[in-house]
Design a protein around this motif. Sequence first.
Motif, short mmCIF file in Angstrom:
data_model
loop_
_atom_site.label_atom_id
_atom_site.label_comp_id
_atom_site.label_asym_id
_atom_site.label_seq_id
_atom_site.Cartn_x
_atom_site.Cartn_y
_atom_site.Cartn_z
N LEU A 194 0.84 -1.19 0.00
CA LEU A 194 0.00 0.00 0.00
C LEU A 194 0.87 1.25 0.00
CD1 LEU A 194 -2.94 1.15 0.37
CD2 LEU A 194 -2.50 1.07 2.83
N ILE A 195 0.64 2.13 -0.97
CA ILE A 195 1.37 3.39 -1.04
C ILE A 195 0.34 4.51 -1.11
CG2 ILE A 195 2.99 4.79 -2.38
CD1 ILE A 195 4.14 2.14 -3.48
N GLY A 196 0.49 5.49 -0.23
CA GLY A 196 -0.49 6.57 -0.20
C GLY A 196 0.10 7.87 0.30
N CYS A 197 -0.74 8.90 0.27
CA CYS A 197 -0.38 10.23 0.75
C CYS A 197 -1.16 10.52 2.03
CB CYS A 197 -0.71 11.30 -0.29
SG CYS A 197 0.15 11.12 -1.85
N LEU A 198 -0.47 10.90 3.09
CA LEU A 198 -1.11 11.12 4.38
C LEU A 198 -1.57 12.57 4.55
CD1 LEU A 198 1.32 9.10 6.69
CD2 LEU A 198 -0.85 8.35 5.69
N ASP A 199 -2.70 12.71 5.25
CA ASP A 199 -3.24 14.03 5.60
C ASP A 199 -3.44 14.92 4.38
OD1 ASP A 199 -3.41 13.70 8.47
OD2 ASP A 199 -1.22 13.70 8.48
N THR A 200 -4.04 14.35 3.36
CA THR A 200 -4.36 15.09 2.13
C THR A 200 -5.84 15.46 2.13
OG1 THR A 200 -2.82 13.59 1.02
CG2 THR A 200 -4.09 15.04 -0.38
N THR A 201 -6.18 16.61 1.58
CA THR A 201 -7.59 16.95 1.41
C THR A 201 -7.96 17.14 -0.06
OG1 THR A 201 -7.29 19.36 1.60
CG2 THR A 201 -7.61 18.11 3.65
N TYR A 215 -6.37 10.94 6.10
CA TYR A 215 -6.12 9.91 7.11
C TYR A 215 -4.66 9.95 7.51
CZ TYR A 215 -3.97 7.13 3.38
OH TYR A 215 -3.16 6.70 2.37
N ASP A 216 -4.32 9.25 8.59
CA ASP A 216 -2.93 9.21 9.05
C ASP A 216 -2.43 7.77 9.11
OD1 ASP A 216 -4.09 8.18 11.35
OD2 ASP A 216 -3.80 10.01 12.54
N GLU A 217 -1.17 7.62 9.48
CA GLU A 217 -0.53 6.31 9.53
C GLU A 217 -1.25 5.36 10.49
OE1 GLU A 217 3.69 4.45 11.21
OE2 GLU A 217 3.41 6.61 11.05
N ASP A 218 -1.65 5.87 11.65
CA ASP A 218 -2.31 5.03 12.64
C ASP A 218 -3.62 4.47 12.10
OD1 ASP A 218 -0.29 5.44 14.45
OD2 ASP A 218 -1.32 7.03 15.54
N PHE A 219 -4.39 5.30 11.41
CA PHE A 219 -5.66 4.83 10.85
C PHE A 219 -5.43 3.71 9.84
CE2 PHE A 219 -8.64 5.02 7.28
CZ PHE A 219 -9.80 4.64 7.92
N ALA A 220 -4.50 3.92 8.91
CA ALA A 220 -4.22 2.90 7.89
C ALA A 220 -3.80 1.58 8.54
CB ALA A 220 -3.15 3.39 6.93
N GLY A 221 -2.95 1.67 9.55
CA GLY A 221 -2.50 0.46 10.23
C GLY A 221 -3.63 -0.28 10.93
N LYS A 222 -4.50 0.47 11.60
CA LYS A 222 -5.61 -0.15 12.32
C LYS A 222 -6.58 -0.82 11.36
CE LYS A 222 -5.49 2.92 16.35
NZ LYS A 222 -6.15 4.06 17.04
N VAL A 223 -6.83 -0.19 10.21
CA VAL A 223 -7.74 -0.79 9.24
C VAL A 223 -7.15 -2.10 8.70
CG1 VAL A 223 -8.86 -0.51 7.00
CG2 VAL A 223 -8.81 1.39 8.60
N LEU A 224 -5.89 -2.09 8.38
CA LEU A 224 -5.24 -3.30 7.86
C LEU A 224 -5.31 -4.44 8.88
CD1 LEU A 224 -2.15 -1.75 6.08
CD2 LEU A 224 -3.88 -3.16 4.99
#
Length: 260
Positions: A194-201, A215-224
């Motif tokens: 997974l490759i993404g950009c954090l805190d983008t609007t 979203y932030d790193e913590d959110f992505a990790g928790k979802v995974l």
Amino acid sequence: MDSSPRKLYHVHGFDSRQVLDHYFSDKPEMVFAEDSLIFPIENLTKTFTEGHIKGDVMIDLSTGPLVHHLFSACEFFKHIIVLKVTDGCILELKRWLDTRTGAFDWGHATKLHLEKKDKSDQLQETEEKVRSAVQHDMKCDLEKENMTDPIVLPPADCIIIVRLLDQISKDQDDYTRYLRKFSKLLKPGGHLILIGCLDTTYYTVGKDKLHAFTYDEDFAGKVLVGEGFVIDNCKVKKRTAVSDLLDYKAMLFIAAHKEK
């Protein structure tokens, strides 16, 4: 504050060539090279050369007509299936795959990949490996249970997602729902990158300002983890580019595997 409704990539589309020029080209005014090209290429090269992620089938679910993230993958998978949500991205990618006149030149990204492997003299050979590995470049419908209906895809050893979740998700529920749907394409024990950009609007393509999920790193990790993945590697790189084209704060790279 801009309150006008923003377009959604998978609903309204965007100009595929402008996306490449703005964010992935070697033009002097393209300021995102370190974040959008070097960061993913470095991490993908390292991840694949470790030898844990390999197999018969990889499915690519990425935004735009991107190619640079496949240079490392093509050496470890026999078949790469590329799924796109817009016709424009399919056509743009096919130009490159078929070496047609006017195709986007990915040579600068190929060189970056080869520099990491000390094989800078194999540019043409490397690009041909990608072209040979990509067996299908097809449109998908994100809202269908089987996104490629009536075609049923073989279970994948790995799926790679570059920025797509950022651009199609309206909120946290959307992000989770789409990730769950994508992960169903994996074999038990399969891998996800997974490759993404954090805190983008938002991000800009031409005159259009398009939606991006924040979203932030913590959110992505928790979802995974919530979807049954074990995170094997996670890298975050703070933004270096100075531009108003998009407002991300950092780049995210995650390699994970699905528990059997």
